[in-house]
Design a protein around this motif. Structure first.
Motif, PDB file in Angstrom:
ATOM      1  N   ASP A 194      37.009  30.754  44.639  1.00 41.36           N
ATOM      2  CA  ASP A 194      36.059  31.564  43.859  1.00 41.36           C
ATOM      3  C   ASP A 194      34.607  31.349  44.302  1.00 41.36           C
ATOM      4  N   THR A 242      40.133  34.066  46.106  1.00 38.39           N
ATOM      5  CA  THR A 242      39.574  34.633  44.888  1.00 38.39           C
ATOM      6  C   THR A 242      40.677  34.691  43.845  1.00 38.39           C
ATOM      7  N   THR A 243      40.469  34.019  42.703  1.00 33.87           N
ATOM      8  CA  THR A 243      41.529  33.965  41.694  1.00 33.87           C
ATOM      9  C   THR A 243      41.776  35.314  41.035  1.00 33.87           C
ATOM     10  N   HIS A 244      40.730  36.127  40.932  1.00 35.55           N
ATOM     11  CA  HIS A 244      40.885  37.478  40.397  1.00 35.55           C
ATOM     12  C   HIS A 244      39.638  38.292  40.728  1.00 35.55           C
ATOM     13  N   SER A 245      39.730  39.576  40.531  1.00 34.85           N
ATOM     14  CA  SER A 245      38.751  40.495  41.109  1.00 34.85           C
ATOM     15  C   SER A 245      37.505  40.724  40.275  1.00 34.85           C
ATOM     16  N   ALA A 272      43.661  36.840  48.039  1.00 34.27           N
ATOM     17  CA  ALA A 272      43.644  37.192  46.627  1.00 34.27           C
ATOM     18  C   ALA A 272      45.010  37.734  46.258  1.00 34.27           C
ATOM     19  N   ASP A 330      45.067  42.756  42.893  1.00 42.92           N
ATOM     20  CA  ASP A 330      43.613  42.743  42.699  1.00 42.92           C
ATOM     21  C   ASP A 330      42.836  43.114  43.950  1.00 42.92           C
ATOM     22  N   THR A 388      40.199  41.712  52.256  1.00 47.88           N
ATOM     23  CA  THR A 388      41.061  40.557  52.001  1.00 47.88           C
ATOM     24  C   THR A 388      42.080  40.435  53.123  1.00 47.88           C
TER      25      THR A 388
END
Length: 214
Positions: free
Chosen positions: A38, A68-71, A92, A96, A104
């Protein structure tokens, strides 16, 4: 801040922005291989974190992957600068990826394992806060496991699902089955904001969370 040290790895973390976003860095002591979790904001602070991590390693440090854990926007604000400065690949959760402006490289599915020179990380899909939210599991060689949960699990409950019963049920069930049903109580939780916790500290409250619906 040094959060954990074992014979293989150091884990460091910093809080950035007025939203208290957590940025985490794992560094392999021998090889210098690094994973950044993150790149939320404040790239100068992240650069300092990377320098601190590099000092933990016997070999030359290199960021191999930025996960990245989430968008959500508050977790990716420094991602363009981090990628440009390090040349690292990005990863990711598959669902997401379309919402992340930086390309990504690695699409993560549940229980995908990334192997780096000195440690491994397992992706655990925790759907609900976003469709493709992922947690990252590091199994320390001589102590408790560590899970980086993004905004899917915090002290006191699961992440925000905007009062949507279906999304809450999905997230609660994933957290229940894929974290509490999979890992022991001494597992350390490193969330996307604020202070950490353990599965053991949170386990007695699962029924309460389910009943209240958030």
């Amino acid at each position: 801040m040094l959060l954990h040290e074992d014979p293989a790895v150091t884990i460091r973390g910093i809080s950035v922005s007025d939203m208290d976003n957590n940025v985490y860095l794992l560094t392999a002591k021998k090889s210098g291989a690094q994973v950044l979790i993150d790149a939320a904001d404040d790239f100068p602070a992240i650069e300092h974190l990377l320098r601190d991590g590099a000092a933990d390693a016997a070999g030359p440090a290199k960021v191999e992957l930025i996960i990245t854990t989430h968008s959500h926007w508050d977790h990716v604000r420094a991602l363009p600068d981090a990628v440009a400065a390090t040349g690292a690949k990005t990863a990711a959760g598959a669902e997401d990826i379309p919402a992340i402006e930086v390309p990504t490289d690695v699409s993560l599915e549940h229980q995908d394992v990334g192997r780096f020179d000195g440690f491994s990380l397992e992706a655990i899909k925790l759907r609900g806060h976003t469709p493709g939210s992922v947690a990252l599991l590091y199994r320390a060689p001589d102590g408790p496991a560590h899970v980086f949960t993004g905004d899917s699990l915090f002290p006191g409950g699961v992440g925000n699902t905007q009062k949507d019963p279906e999304r809450f049920a999905t997230l609660f069930n994933d957290v229940h089955d894929r974290l509490f049903g999979y890992l022991p109580d001494d597992t350390v939780i490193h969330p996307g904001h604020g202070k950490g916790t353990t599965l053991g500290a949170e386990r007695p409250h699962l029924d309460e969370w389910k009943s209240r619906g958030w």
